[in-house]
Design an enzyme around this catalytic site. Structure first.
Site, PDB file in Angstrom:
ATOM      1  N   ASP A   7       0.868  -1.410   0.149  1.00  0.00           N
ATOM      2  CA  ASP A   7      -0.055  -0.037   0.104  1.00  0.00           C
ATOM      3  C   ASP A   7       0.857   1.251   0.041  1.00  0.00           C
ATOM      4  O   ASP A   7       1.955   1.022   0.324  1.00  0.00           O
ATOM      5  CB  ASP A   7      -0.988  -0.027   1.262  1.00  0.00           C
ATOM      6  CG  ASP A   7      -1.904   1.130   1.268  1.00  0.00           C
ATOM      7  OD1 ASP A   7      -2.617   1.340  -0.010  1.00  0.00           O
ATOM      8  OD2 ASP A   7      -2.041   1.788   2.144  1.00  0.00           O
ATOM      9  N   GLU A   9       0.789   5.920   0.327  1.00  0.00           N
ATOM     10  CA  GLU A   9       0.142   7.010   0.469  1.00  0.00           C
ATOM     11  C   GLU A   9       0.725   8.236  -0.165  1.00  0.00           C
ATOM     12  O   GLU A   9       1.805   8.256  -0.338  1.00  0.00           O
ATOM     13  CB  GLU A   9       0.197   7.543   2.205  1.00  0.00           C
ATOM     14  CG  GLU A   9      -0.546   6.377   3.035  1.00  0.00           C
ATOM     15  CD  GLU A   9      -2.007   6.158   2.838  1.00  0.00           C
ATOM     16  OE1 GLU A   9      -2.669   7.165   1.964  1.00  0.00           O
ATOM     17  OE2 GLU A   9      -2.660   5.295   3.040  1.00  0.00           O
ATOM     18  N   GLU A  52      -7.172  17.487   1.361  1.00  0.00           N
ATOM     19  CA  GLU A  52      -8.076  16.058   1.200  1.00  0.00           C
ATOM     20  C   GLU A  52      -6.931  15.007   1.349  1.00  0.00           C
ATOM     21  O   GLU A  52      -7.564  13.971   2.137  1.00  0.00           O
ATOM     22  CB  GLU A  52      -8.598  15.845   0.088  1.00  0.00           C
ATOM     23  CG  GLU A  52      -9.940  17.012  -0.544  1.00  0.00           C
ATOM     24  CD  GLU A  52      -8.987  18.341  -1.025  1.00  0.00           C
ATOM     25  OE1 GLU A  52      -9.758  19.232  -1.352  1.00  0.00           O
ATOM     26  OE2 GLU A  52      -7.749  18.192  -1.214  1.00  0.00           O
ATOM     27  N   HIS A 152      -5.693   6.540   7.584  1.00  0.00           N
ATOM     28  CA  HIS A 152      -5.080   5.577   6.662  1.00  0.00           C
ATOM     29  C   HIS A 152      -3.576   5.575   6.987  1.00  0.00           C
ATOM     30  O   HIS A 152      -2.942   6.895   7.117  1.00  0.00           O
ATOM     31  CB  HIS A 152      -5.120   5.938   5.248  1.00  0.00           C
ATOM     32  CG  HIS A 152      -6.723   5.538   4.898  1.00  0.00           C
ATOM     33  ND1 HIS A 152      -7.033   4.586   3.706  1.00  0.00           N
ATOM     34  CD2 HIS A 152      -7.797   6.356   5.307  1.00  0.00           C
ATOM     35  CE1 HIS A 152      -8.406   4.747   3.607  1.00  0.00           C
ATOM     36  NE2 HIS A 152      -8.919   5.654   4.607  1.00  0.00           N
ATOM     37  N   ASP A 157      -2.629  -0.474   6.582  1.00  0.00           N
ATOM     38  CA  ASP A 157      -3.380  -1.000   5.553  1.00  0.00           C
ATOM     39  C   ASP A 157      -2.961  -2.223   4.925  1.00  0.00           C
ATOM     40  O   ASP A 157      -3.841  -3.199   4.502  1.00  0.00           O
ATOM     41  CB  ASP A 157      -3.861   0.065   4.705  1.00  0.00           C
ATOM     42  CG  ASP A 157      -4.625   1.315   5.080  1.00  0.00           C
ATOM     43  OD1 ASP A 157      -5.067   1.183   6.294  1.00  0.00           O
ATOM     44  OD2 ASP A 157      -4.886   2.163   4.327  1.00  0.00           O
TER      45      ASP A 157
END
Length: 237
Positions: A7, A9, A52, A152, A157
């Site tokens: 994963d 970000e 966001e 997150h 994750d």
């Protein structure tokens, strides 16, 4: 094949708009078991995250400033994933960012270092059509606790996704294991069980089963005012 559940970000939604990676993590699975071997890296993107994105991962510019830029850890990423099946939820998003970072610094695309890339979101949608298949929904569906997931994070994750992936694919393992109960089972060079269909039991319909089937076909023909397709194929109409 080794499996890596991975994963990332990012600072925003699209590397084509100049957005960068801020975190990458992966956990290793071997023989359907988590090995405890994992990768977890924060990287300095050299820019702010969109509001966001910051609301999703909480990694501020000030926090990331203490970490190296991604070009200094690319070799570490390659060493961890090389030759493995890399499992990513919504893989096109993460691989687009990874490919962009790799090619920006003169490397081949990230995907070229992987044995294969599997999108667990596509798999989940095929398994559960018409249902929500984001990570939170899948954790709930498979009874995997994610109560500690406030923001997150790539490592958390990837750990949750690894548990989800093993749960989603457990039926395949159980099916093979149900055919593989004897000591004389053979394994191929990959260490996986070799399936021998000749050892499957043959179950024949009883007279009671056949009578019930006949009654069902007769009822179906009466309802449709035409012979059942089964009878037509058998030449009994």
């Amino acid at each position: 094949m080794r499996q890596i559940v991975l994963d990332t970000e990012t600072t925003g939604l699209d590397p084509d708009d100049g957005h960068r990676l801020v975190e990458i993590a992966g956990v290793e699975i071997a023989n359907r078991q988590l090995t405890g071997n994992h990768l977890h890296l924060y990287v300095n993107p050299g820019r702010d995250s969109d509001p966001e994105a910051l609301a999703v991962h909480g990694l501020t510019t000030e926090f990331l400033a203490q970490y190296p830029p991604v070009e200094q850890v690319i070799d570490e990423i390659i060493a961890f994933v090389k030759g493995a099946e890399v499992i990513i939820h919504n893989a096109p998003f993460d691989t687009k960012f990874l490919d962009a970072e790799f090619t920006r610094f003169g490397y081949a695309p990230f995907s070229s270092f992987c044995g294969k890339i599997t999108d667990s979101l596509v798999y989940a949608r095929e398994l559960h059509p018409g249902k929500r298949n984001n990570l939170d929904a899948l954790c709930d569906r498979y009874g995997i606790s994610n109560e500690h997931r406030v923001l997150h994070g790539a490592l958390l994750d990837s750990e949750l996704l690894a548990d989800v992936w093993l749960a989603m694919t457990r039926g395949q393992e159980s099916l093979l294991m149900s055919f593989d109960r004897h000591d004389d089972n053979q394994k191929d060079q990959s260490g996986l069980a070799r399936f021998d269909a000749s050892r499957l039991p043959i179950l024949y319909a009883t007279e009671q089963d056949q009578a019930a089937h006949r009654a069902y076909l007769d009822k179906l023909a009466e309802s449709n005012k035409a012979p059942a397709l089964w009878d037509s194929l058998e030449g009994k109409a």
